[in-house]
Write an enzyme that holds these catalytic residues in place. Structure first.
Site, PDB file in Angstrom:
ATOM      1  N   ALA A  11      51.102  28.146  46.454  1.00 53.12           N
ATOM      2  CA  ALA A  11      52.521  28.389  46.721  1.00 53.12           C
ATOM      3  C   ALA A  11      52.957  28.084  48.145  1.00 53.12           C
ATOM      4  CB  ALA A  11      52.866  29.844  46.379  1.00 53.12           C
ATOM      5  N   GLY A  13      51.844  25.567  49.948  1.00 51.23           N
ATOM      6  CA  GLY A  13      51.774  24.133  50.189  1.00 51.23           C
ATOM      7  C   GLY A  13      53.123  23.468  49.995  1.00 51.23           C
ATOM      8  N   HIS A 153      49.601   6.348  49.989  1.00 56.22           N
ATOM      9  CA  HIS A 153      49.950   7.761  50.074  1.00 56.22           C
ATOM     10  C   HIS A 153      49.850   8.263  51.518  1.00 56.22           C
ATOM     11  CE1 HIS A 153      49.356   7.624  45.705  1.00 56.22           C
ATOM     12  NE2 HIS A 153      50.035   8.760  45.657  1.00 56.22           N
ATOM     13  N   LYS A 157      46.329  13.120  51.737  1.00 48.62           N
ATOM     14  CA  LYS A 157      45.829  13.048  50.360  1.00 48.62           C
ATOM     15  C   LYS A 157      44.328  12.798  50.388  1.00 48.62           C
ATOM     16  CE  LYS A 157      46.603  10.929  45.833  1.00 48.62           C
ATOM     17  NZ  LYS A 157      46.705  12.236  45.160  1.00 48.62           N
TER      18      LYS A 157
END
Length: 263
Positions: A11, A13, A153, A157
């Site tokens: 939550a 993040g 990305h 990542k």
């Protein structure tokens, strides 16, 4: 319609916060709990300022306290697998946006859905445009035999190639029914990316990027490029909401948002 009660795992993040913000804007969804390994207080303020919800690093405690219909997971595979097992044991349906799972872990997730008689959707990408990109790449693969995939990305990542790239390649190979044309021999190992039955996959990780992918097909005298760009995490939210809405009425395991879109 009774609002669907949702707990968000991961939550604090960026994706977790975006999910909570979106849930607060929807009448048919109700965020009831937040879980994150970094939790230091018993409550998390909702992004829209409407109040707070229980917040803890102890997932089992939050699930017992809030009795959600669905848990949404956007974390990393290492943290996600234990959470999936706990949620399944609590008979909570799951929407999983985490990537980087091994084939064995995906098989375990599928078995957890069956054993616990719950619905679980695991989707490498929730952006509707990205799902359509993969579908169009499948169509093109029936007619064009040379292709490469470039995925780009943000530098945070962890997995590469991305889950979306791997799904794209698998879908293209399935549609074609045979390997693509093998690229010419490279002088420097891996200089042309990772090969998957003739399809070269290139991964880029840089600050300033979010999530981008292009599939390039080549044939004599022509090329075809299919590209999707995500500039904001908002683009994933319609897909996340669709998955939450559908999974409460679904038993078993669903891999990929395309199944819900009936592509």
């Amino acid at each position: 319609m009774t609002p669907i009660k949702v707990v968000v795992h991961g939550a604090s993040g960026k994706m977790g916060q975006e999910v909570l913000k979106t849930l607060c804007q929807e009448n048919n969804f109700h965020p009831v709990g937040a879980v994150d390994i970094r939790a230091e207080s018993p409550a998390m303020a909702l992004p829209d300022g409407s109040g707070s919800i229980p917040y803890s690093a102890d997932l089992s405690s939050i699930l017992s306290q809030t009795k959600p219909d669905v848990m949404v997971d956007f974390t990393v595979a290492k943290a996600s697998m234990p959470a999936i097992r706990i949620a399944a044991a609590h008979k909570v349906n799951l929407v999983i946006g985490t990537t980087g799972f091994s084939p064995e872990e995906i098989s375990e997730i599928e078995q957890l859905a069956k054993t616990n008689d719950i619905g679980i959707i695991l989707a490498p990408n929730f952006a509707l445009g990205a799902i359509i990109m993969v579908h169009l790449a499948q169509v093109a693969s029936r007619f064009l035999s040379s292709a490469e995939v470039i995925e780009l990305h943000h530098d945070k990542k962890l997995d590469s190639p991305s889950g979306t790239a791997l799904v794209t390649v698998a879908s293209m190979l399935e549609a074609r029914g045979e390997a693509f044309n093998k690229p010419p021999k490279e002088n420097l190992t891996d200089a042309r990316g990772q090969e998957h039955d003739g399809i070269r996959v290139h991964s880029v990780r840089l600050p300033g990027l979010l999530a981008h992918q292009e599939v390039i097909f080549g044939a004599a005298g022509q090329t075809l490029t299919i590209r999707h760009d995500a500039f904001s995490r908002e683009c994933y939210m319609p897909g996340v909401l669709l998955a939450i809405k559908e999974i409460v009425h679904t038993k078993g395991f669903v891999f990929g948002l395309d199944k819900l879109l009936k592509l």
